[in-house]
Design a protein around this motif. Structure first.
Motif, PDB file in Angstrom:
ATOM      1  N   THR A   1       0.895  -1.308  -0.089  1.00 43.00           N
ATOM      2  CA  THR A   1      -0.107  -0.068   0.001  1.00 43.00           C
ATOM      3  C   THR A   1       0.892   1.052   0.038  1.00 43.00           C
ATOM      4  OG1 THR A   1      -1.559  -1.259   1.299  1.00 43.00           O
ATOM      5  CG2 THR A   1      -1.983   1.263   1.066  1.00 43.00           C
ATOM      6  N   LEU A   2       0.603   2.145  -0.909  1.00 43.15           N
ATOM      7  CA  LEU A   2       1.357   3.357  -1.145  1.00 43.15           C
ATOM      8  C   LEU A   2       0.486   4.637  -1.146  1.00 43.15           C
ATOM      9  CD1 LEU A   2       3.419   1.850  -4.194  1.00 43.15           C
ATOM     10  CD2 LEU A   2       4.446   2.390  -2.040  1.00 43.15           C
ATOM     11  N   GLY A   3       1.230   5.701  -0.697  1.00 45.63           N
ATOM     12  CA  GLY A   3       0.745   6.866  -0.936  1.00 45.63           C
ATOM     13  C   GLY A   3       0.587   7.684   0.175  1.00 45.63           C
ATOM     14  N   ARG A   4      -0.224   8.753   0.309  1.00 49.51           N
ATOM     15  CA  ARG A   4      -0.400   9.645   1.747  1.00 49.51           C
ATOM     16  C   ARG A   4      -1.691   9.525   2.037  1.00 49.51           C
ATOM     17  NH1 ARG A   4       3.611  12.968  -1.352  1.00 49.51           N
ATOM     18  NH2 ARG A   4       5.420  12.855  -0.431  1.00 49.51           N
ATOM     19  N   PRO A   5      -2.096   8.944   3.193  1.00 47.49           N
ATOM     20  CA  PRO A   5      -3.446   9.045   3.826  1.00 47.49           C
ATOM     21  C   PRO A   5      -4.146  10.351   3.869  1.00 47.49           C
ATOM     22  CG  PRO A   5      -2.055   7.633   5.214  1.00 47.49           C
ATOM     23  CD  PRO A   5      -1.305   8.216   4.275  1.00 47.49           C
ATOM     24  N   GLY A   6      -5.421  10.515   3.419  1.00 46.26           N
ATOM     25  CA  GLY A   6      -6.109  11.895   3.197  1.00 46.26           C
ATOM     26  C   GLY A   6      -5.562  12.859   2.131  1.00 46.26           C
ATOM     27  N   VAL A   7      -4.509  11.931   1.343  1.00 46.07           N
ATOM     28  CA  VAL A   7      -4.396  12.698   0.045  1.00 46.07           C
ATOM     29  C   VAL A   7      -4.590  11.676  -1.113  1.00 46.07           C
ATOM     30  CG1 VAL A   7      -2.615  13.704  -1.409  1.00 46.07           C
ATOM     31  CG2 VAL A   7      -2.438  14.159   1.108  1.00 46.07           C
ATOM     32  N   GLN A   8      -4.134  10.791  -1.162  1.00 42.92           N
ATOM     33  CA  GLN A   8      -4.158   9.481  -2.211  1.00 42.92           C
ATOM     34  C   GLN A   8      -3.477   8.427  -1.657  1.00 42.92           C
ATOM     35  OE1 GLN A   8      -2.537  10.433  -6.332  1.00 42.92           O
ATOM     36  NE2 GLN A   8      -4.750  10.300  -7.012  1.00 42.92           N
ATOM     37  N   VAL A   9      -4.178   7.332  -1.723  1.00 45.13           N
ATOM     38  CA  VAL A   9      -3.417   5.986  -1.486  1.00 45.13           C
ATOM     39  C   VAL A   9      -3.949   4.968  -2.444  1.00 45.13           C
ATOM     40  CG1 VAL A   9      -3.763   4.136   0.291  1.00 45.13           C
ATOM     41  CG2 VAL A   9      -3.810   6.519   0.842  1.00 45.13           C
ATOM     42  N   ALA A  10      -3.232   4.126  -2.866  1.00 46.79           N
ATOM     43  CA  ALA A  10      -3.406   3.014  -3.840  1.00 46.79           C
ATOM     44  C   ALA A  10      -2.660   1.680  -3.355  1.00 46.79           C
ATOM     45  CB  ALA A  10      -2.653   3.345  -5.151  1.00 46.79           C
ATOM     46  N   ALA A  11      -3.113   0.354  -3.892  1.00 46.03           N
ATOM     47  CA  ALA A  11      -2.475  -0.609  -3.484  1.00 46.03           C
ATOM     48  C   ALA A  11      -1.756  -1.430  -4.503  1.00 46.03           C
ATOM     49  CB  ALA A  11      -3.577  -1.461  -2.674  1.00 46.03           C
ATOM     50  N   ILE A  12      -0.597  -1.909  -4.883  1.00 44.36           N
ATOM     51  CA  ILE A  12      -0.299  -2.861  -5.671  1.00 44.36           C
ATOM     52  C   ILE A  12      -0.428  -4.431  -5.150  1.00 44.36           C
ATOM     53  CG2 ILE A  12       1.987  -3.608  -7.068  1.00 44.36           C
ATOM     54  CD1 ILE A  12       2.545  -0.668  -7.111  1.00 44.36           C
ATOM     55  N   THR A  13      -1.036  -5.000  -5.940  1.00 42.38           N
ATOM     56  CA  THR A  13      -1.352  -6.611  -5.593  1.00 42.38           C
ATOM     57  C   THR A  13      -0.383  -7.372  -6.723  1.00 42.38           C
ATOM     58  OG1 THR A  13      -3.359  -6.680  -6.950  1.00 42.38           O
ATOM     59  CG2 THR A  13      -3.236  -6.076  -4.617  1.00 42.38           C
TER      60      THR A  13
ATOM     61  N   ASP B   1      -8.585  12.255  -1.433  1.00 44.28           N
ATOM     62  CA  ASP B   1      -9.138  13.367  -0.733  1.00 44.28           C
ATOM     63  C   ASP B   1     -10.354  13.893  -1.266  1.00 44.28           C
ATOM     64  OD1 ASP B   1      -7.799  14.338  -2.607  1.00 44.28           O
ATOM     65  OD2 ASP B   1      -6.666  15.865  -1.902  1.00 44.28           O
ATOM     66  N   ARG B   2     -10.810  13.527  -2.472  1.00 41.55           N
ATOM     67  CA  ARG B   2     -11.916  14.059  -2.985  1.00 41.55           C
ATOM     68  C   ARG B   2     -12.367  12.867  -4.007  1.00 41.55           C
ATOM     69  NH1 ARG B   2      -7.634  16.772  -5.451  1.00 41.55           N
ATOM     70  NH2 ARG B   2      -7.467  16.620  -7.711  1.00 41.55           N
ATOM     71  N   PRO B   3     -13.666  12.937  -4.417  1.00 43.35           N
ATOM     72  CA  PRO B   3     -14.111  11.675  -5.088  1.00 43.35           C
ATOM     73  C   PRO B   3     -13.338  11.677  -6.831  1.00 43.35           C
ATOM     74  CG  PRO B   3     -16.004  13.040  -4.225  1.00 43.35           C
ATOM     75  CD  PRO B   3     -14.520  13.683  -3.824  1.00 43.35           C
ATOM     76  N   ASN B   4     -13.224  10.483  -6.986  1.00 47.21           N
ATOM     77  CA  ASN B   4     -12.692  10.459  -8.434  1.00 47.21           C
ATOM     78  C   ASN B   4     -11.171  10.930  -8.541  1.00 47.21           C
ATOM     79  OD1 ASN B   4     -15.095   9.025  -9.340  1.00 47.21           O
ATOM     80  ND2 ASN B   4     -16.007  11.117  -9.701  1.00 47.21           N
ATOM     81  N   HIS B   5     -10.433  11.111  -7.578  1.00 49.61           N
ATOM     82  CA  HIS B   5      -9.192  11.676  -7.730  1.00 49.61           C
ATOM     83  C   HIS B   5      -8.242  10.367  -7.789  1.00 49.61           C
ATOM     84  CE1 HIS B   5      -5.609  13.702  -5.481  1.00 49.61           C
ATOM     85  NE2 HIS B   5      -5.234  13.698  -6.851  1.00 49.61           N
ATOM     86  N   TYR B   6      -8.205   9.794  -9.018  1.00 46.55           N
ATOM     87  CA  TYR B   6      -7.580   8.297  -9.080  1.00 46.55           C
ATOM     88  C   TYR B   6      -6.236   8.601  -9.461  1.00 46.55           C
ATOM     89  CZ  TYR B   6     -12.332   6.727  -9.585  1.00 46.55           C
ATOM     90  OH  TYR B   6     -13.649   6.386  -9.509  1.00 46.55           O
ATOM     91  N   PRO B   7      -5.105   7.588  -8.839  1.00 44.17           N
ATOM     92  CA  PRO B   7      -3.798   7.726  -9.561  1.00 44.17           C
ATOM     93  C   PRO B   7      -3.688   7.648 -10.989  1.00 44.17           C
ATOM     94  CG  PRO B   7      -4.178   6.021  -7.717  1.00 44.17           C
ATOM     95  CD  PRO B   7      -5.426   6.495  -8.174  1.00 44.17           C
ATOM     96  N   LEU B   8      -2.665   8.156 -11.529  1.00 40.68           N
ATOM     97  CA  LEU B   8      -2.372   8.085 -12.957  1.00 40.68           C
ATOM     98  C   LEU B   8      -1.552   6.963 -13.510  1.00 40.68           C
ATOM     99  CD1 LEU B   8      -1.836  11.890 -13.792  1.00 40.68           C
ATOM    100  CD2 LEU B   8      -3.938  10.665 -13.696  1.00 40.68           C
TER     101      LEU B   8
ATOM    102  N   GLN C   1       1.641   7.658 -11.357  1.00 33.39           N
ATOM    103  CA  GLN C   1       1.724   8.955 -10.443  1.00 33.39           C
ATOM    104  C   GLN C   1       0.718   9.057  -9.505  1.00 33.39           C
ATOM    105  OE1 GLN C   1       1.902  12.583 -12.893  1.00 33.39           O
ATOM    106  NE2 GLN C   1       1.300  13.983 -11.063  1.00 33.39           N
ATOM    107  N   LEU C   2       1.355   9.014  -8.026  1.00 33.89           N
ATOM    108  CA  LEU C   2       0.323   8.849  -6.833  1.00 33.89           C
ATOM    109  C   LEU C   2       0.960   9.781  -5.945  1.00 33.89           C
ATOM    110  CD1 LEU C   2      -1.298   7.242  -5.327  1.00 33.89           C
ATOM    111  CD2 LEU C   2       0.575   5.741  -4.762  1.00 33.89           C
ATOM    112  N   ALA C   3       0.014  10.642  -5.339  1.00 33.47           N
ATOM    113  CA  ALA C   3       0.182  11.399  -4.398  1.00 33.47           C
ATOM    114  C   ALA C   3       1.292  12.516  -4.529  1.00 33.47           C
ATOM    115  CB  ALA C   3       0.397  10.907  -2.965  1.00 33.47           C
ATOM    116  N   GLY C   4       1.204  13.006  -6.140  1.00 32.13           N
ATOM    117  CA  GLY C   4       2.416  13.905  -6.609  1.00 32.13           C
ATOM    118  C   GLY C   4       3.608  13.373  -6.676  1.00 32.13           C
TER     119      GLY C   4
END
Length: 236
Positions: free
Chosen positions: A171-183, A197-204, A224-227
């Motif tokens: 699990t990567l990212g910054r809680p409250g900003v953007q979080v994703a998981a690589i499985t 932090d907002r709807p549909n704010h998906y990683p690129l 691109q995740l959490a900047g």
């Protein structure tokens, strides 16, 4: 061992291991770190390594040497310092501290994961991943996934760092900003959006939002995740 990471406009260009006592920086070919740009003097600056300490000195350059935005003549380098030479930046990194700081900043430990969102995302991802795999002609069912893969940071303070993806779930990212998981599944690696932090704010992924479905990862993909931009690479 300390390192210097050369970048221009946020894009990593080269990396230098600081395993010698002296490094010169400048435009001419005889420099240890050559920056072929008119804004850089022939011999612009000097870095001297003494035991565990590194010192930067400006060599009377035309445009000056800056550290963290301040003009210097001499400076004792610290982890994370950004040296500006002309239009280029050299980030001074000490490996052990950098790894700890990167993992503390971007890799979310199990106890800190947004559990409900992660469970919902991964449960939803399972059937979607299988459907995506069949359409994308990934490895056939039953085939073994690569033993491991890695992420290499391409931008920001940690550019050049690598993170091995040896676990079933990272699990990567910054809680409250953007979080994703690589499985890691039988048919390969996938990335799935967990929280933001907002709807549909998906990683690129390669410049496009991954959406709510699990997206398959392929060698040389750019996330691109959490900047932060990261390259995904399969280990041979």
């Amino acid at each position: 061992m300390a390192r210097l990471i050369l970048s221009l406009d946020g894009q990593m260009m080269a990396e230098y291991n600081m395993n010698k006592e002296r490094y010169t920086v400048g435009r001419l070919p005889d420099n240890d770190i050559r920056i072929d740009n008119a804004a850089v003097s022939g011999h612009h600056s000097l870095i001297i390594n003494i035991l565990n300490d590194s010192f930067l000195e400006d060599l009377n350059s035309t445009n000056g040497t800056y550290v963290n935005g301040k003009l210097i003549k001499k400076h004792a380098l610290q982890h994370g310092d950004v040296i500006t030479v002309g239009h280029h930046q050299l980030r001074f990194m000490e490996d052990d501290e950098q790894q700890d700081e990167f993992e503390k900043t971007m890799v979310i430990q199990p106890s800190a994961r947004p559990v409900e969102a992660l469970r919902a995302a991964t449960e939803t991802a399972a059937p979607q991943a299988a459907e995506t795999a069949s359409h994308a002609k990934l490895r056939p069912p039953g085939a073994h996934a690569p033993r491991s893969a890695k992420l290499q940071v391409l931008s920001g303070a940690f550019a050049g760092r690598e993170l091995e993806l040896t676990k079933a779930l990272t699990t990567l990212g910054r809680p409250g900003v953007q979080v994703a998981a690589i499985t890691r599944r039988a048919e390969g690696f996938y990335i799935v959006h967990v929280d933001s932090d907002r709807p549909n704010h998906y990683p690129l992924l390669n410049g496009s939002p991954i959406g709510s479905q699990a997206a398959p990862l392929r060698d040389n993909d750019v996330i691109q995740l959490a900047g932060v931009k990261m390259g995904f690479f399969l280990n041979s």
